[in-house]
Design a protein around this motif. Sequence first.
Motif: not given
Ligand code: SF4
Length: 253
Positions: A35-37, A147-151, A185-187, A203-207, A214-223, A232-234
């Motif tokens: 659901e989140k991705t 794309r989305t991803g984290y390191t 950053t993703f904190r 604030v991450c909208p999927a939280s 929303t889901t990551c696939a719609s949001c795509l902020a973390c790219g 940045d995202v918290v």
């Molecule tokens: S901010 Fe967007 S892309 Fe990043 S984890 Fe949250 S929903 Fe997924």
Amino acid sequence: MAKPSGVIIYRGPSQLDGQPIIVVATGIAKASSNEKTGDLIQTWILRDDVSPTVAVNTGADASICGTCPHRGRIEGGKNVGRSCYVTIFQAPLNVWKTAHRGKYPQVTPSEARAIFAGRKVRLGSYGDPVAVPFAVWAEALADTSARTGYTHAWRGASVDFAQYVMASCDSVQDAVDAKALGYRTFRVTALPAPQDKRPREIVCPASKEAGYKTTCASCLACGGLTAKAKADVVITVHGSAGKMNNASAFLAA
Ligand code: SF4
């Protein structure tokens, strides 16, 4: 022949410690049910020679997760204190077993580029993308739509990765340091994210705290830097009560 459900896009040494790893891309044909991705191609970065469960309980997962604090530690031949949200014995173990049954063909980065064209790709559904040569990602992702991803390894990795991934941060100081290197950053915070939010953070909208909007696939902020989003995202630490407790031990303000 039926289309494979996944492909191996890299098989070779980890860029973190030289040990053998593979990267499997799944979700090529159909949408993910997570659901989140949502509808993202998932990529699984795994030790090649031992299963993900063995890797986590021996410390061999350092090859694919580096020194990420969410890995936990080994005590008496067992992992304790793990706070990573990825449940190893589910998707990562299934993907590793399927790869070792020879069900996923290996493709070159340019073949991966054609498979990924126009799609959204998650770098490192499990495992840290910096374990894989940047050149492999750069070619495979060249025609993707997002794309989305984290390191967690942003302190030692090539800053090229900032193009595609967020720096995972466990403290405000981490976020300050990662920003100085050029990352978005993703904190993760132990405090309620809406109250702990810093300037230029959303604030991450999927939280849970944002109401699962929303889901990551719609949001795509973390790219990373190539995402449309620039903030940045918290997020408040999430997962099972045990994992949250483990993470709270090292999350700092
Ligand atoms: S901010 Fe967007 S892309 Fe990043 S984890 Fe949250 S929903 Fe997924």
